[in-house]
Design a protein around this motif. Structure first.
Motif, short mmCIF file in Angstrom:
data_model
loop_
_atom_site.label_atom_id
_atom_site.label_comp_id
_atom_site.label_asym_id
_atom_site.label_seq_id
_atom_site.Cartn_x
_atom_site.Cartn_y
_atom_site.Cartn_z
N PHE A 13 19.20 38.76 29.82
CA PHE A 13 20.18 39.81 29.48
C PHE A 13 20.57 39.68 28.01
O PHE A 13 21.71 39.29 27.70
CB PHE A 13 21.41 39.70 30.38
N PRO A 14 19.68 39.98 27.09
CA PRO A 14 19.97 39.77 25.66
C PRO A 14 21.09 40.65 25.13
O PRO A 14 21.70 40.32 24.10
CB PRO A 14 18.63 40.11 24.99
N SER A 15 21.40 41.75 25.80
CA SER A 15 22.44 42.66 25.29
C SER A 15 23.83 42.35 25.84
O SER A 15 24.81 42.98 25.44
CB SER A 15 22.08 44.11 25.63
N VAL A 16 23.94 41.39 26.77
CA VAL A 16 25.23 41.06 27.37
C VAL A 16 25.93 40.00 26.52
O VAL A 16 25.37 38.93 26.27
CB VAL A 16 25.07 40.55 28.82
N ASP A 17 27.13 40.30 26.08
CA ASP A 17 27.93 39.33 25.33
C ASP A 17 28.55 38.33 26.30
O ASP A 17 29.10 38.71 27.34
CB ASP A 17 29.03 40.04 24.54
N LEU A 18 28.50 37.06 25.94
CA LEU A 18 29.01 36.00 26.80
C LEU A 18 30.21 35.33 26.14
O LEU A 18 30.15 34.97 24.96
CB LEU A 18 27.92 34.96 27.07
N ILE A 19 31.28 35.18 26.89
CA ILE A 19 32.49 34.48 26.44
C ILE A 19 32.67 33.24 27.31
O ILE A 19 32.70 33.35 28.53
CB ILE A 19 33.74 35.37 26.52
N VAL A 20 32.76 32.08 26.69
CA VAL A 20 32.97 30.83 27.42
C VAL A 20 34.37 30.34 27.13
O VAL A 20 34.74 30.12 25.97
CB VAL A 20 31.93 29.76 27.02
N ARG A 21 35.15 30.17 28.18
CA ARG A 21 36.51 29.66 28.05
C ARG A 21 36.59 28.24 28.58
O ARG A 21 36.00 27.92 29.62
CB ARG A 21 37.50 30.55 28.81
N HIS A 22 37.30 27.40 27.85
CA HIS A 22 37.54 26.02 28.29
C HIS A 22 39.04 25.90 28.53
O HIS A 22 39.82 25.89 27.58
CB HIS A 22 37.09 25.02 27.24
N PRO A 23 39.47 25.84 29.77
CA PRO A 23 40.93 25.84 30.05
C PRO A 23 41.61 24.61 29.49
O PRO A 23 41.23 23.48 29.81
CB PRO A 23 40.99 25.86 31.58
N VAL A 24 42.63 24.82 28.66
CA VAL A 24 43.31 23.69 28.05
C VAL A 24 44.10 22.91 29.07
O VAL A 24 44.39 21.72 28.87
CB VAL A 24 44.24 24.15 26.90
N ASP A 25 44.47 23.53 30.18
CA ASP A 25 45.23 22.81 31.20
C ASP A 25 44.33 22.24 32.29
O ASP A 25 44.82 21.70 33.28
CB ASP A 25 46.30 23.71 31.83
N GLY A 26 43.02 22.39 32.10
CA GLY A 26 42.09 21.81 33.04
C GLY A 26 42.03 22.47 34.40
O GLY A 26 41.51 21.89 35.34
#
Length: 219
Positions: A42-55
């Motif tokens: 899926f080269p046209s799909v933008d990916l957002i990765v979140r790292h929860p600060v509260d775990g």
């Protein structure tokens, strides 16, 4: 630019969402091969990765701020979430090679307690080894990467996923501490794929969920 627009248009026609958000709190090396495949699929799909600060990946998923989560196993998930265990990671107790604890082989609990513990705040009291790893001093950080940097600076000892620090262990910068009371124990923590129970899913998310389910986490 024309080809990119055509790709986006084709994706919309095929029910492919333009953007997808993941919440990840485990070492990214465990999911990176799947993300490489996702980019190719899926080269046209933008990916957002979140790292929860509260775990707590659960809260991000329940708020609808992410479609999928890859997290350390929790004992009780809300009814609105589903999960599948992907595997387990080994946690190791480590310090810098120049830290006083590095000279002790093996290490007693009393020796650990005499030195500063560095901990990922969300899991400071949740790991299977927590009851043994008390210390008179403890510094906490909201990400494993921050804890790793403090260990590399010689500020204390920590319990970290082995996969996160393989390079530092192999080059001798960090030293694994062997506990005298548990010389043959691997400290294991589960890794789960978590997702909201009721949610309309696009083609990209369905593909990624299925591929993650097939990708086991192990050492």
């Amino acid at each position: 630019r024309c080809l990119a627009l055509e790709s986006h248009a084709d994706g919309m026609a095929e029910d492919v969402e333009p953007c997808l958000t993941l919440a990840i709190e485990v070492p990214y090396t465990t999911v990176m091969p799947v993300l490489v495949e996702f980019e190719q699929q899926f080269p046209s799909v933008d990916l957002i990765v979140r790292h929860p600060v509260d775990g707590d990946v659960r809260q991000i998923l329940l708020k609808g701020d992410a479609a999928l989560g890859v997290a350390f196993s929790q004992p009780d998930y809300p009814r609105d979430l589903e999960f599948m265990q992907l595997g387990k990671l080994i946690m190791v107790h480590v310090t810098h090679r120049n830290h006083p604890l590095a000279r002790h082989k093996p290490v007693s609990f009393a020796e650990l307690h005499a030195h500063r513990r560095l901990a990922f705040s969300a899991h400071a009291d949740k790991l299977p080894s927590t009851e043994y790893l008390r210390s008179t001093q403890m510094w906490q950080a909201e990400s494993y990467m921050a804890v790793m940097e403090m260990v590399r600076a010689g500020l204390g000892w920590a319990t970290l996923p082995r996969q996160l620090i393989l390079r530092e262990l192999n080059n001798g910068e960090l030293v694994e501490l062997q506990l005298a009371a548990y010389p043959h124990t691997d400290w294991l923590v589960g890794v789960d794929l978590v997702w909201p129970r009721q949610l309309r899913r696009g083609k990209a998310e369905r593909w990624l969920k299925q591929r993650l389910m097939q990708s086991k986490v192990f050492e």
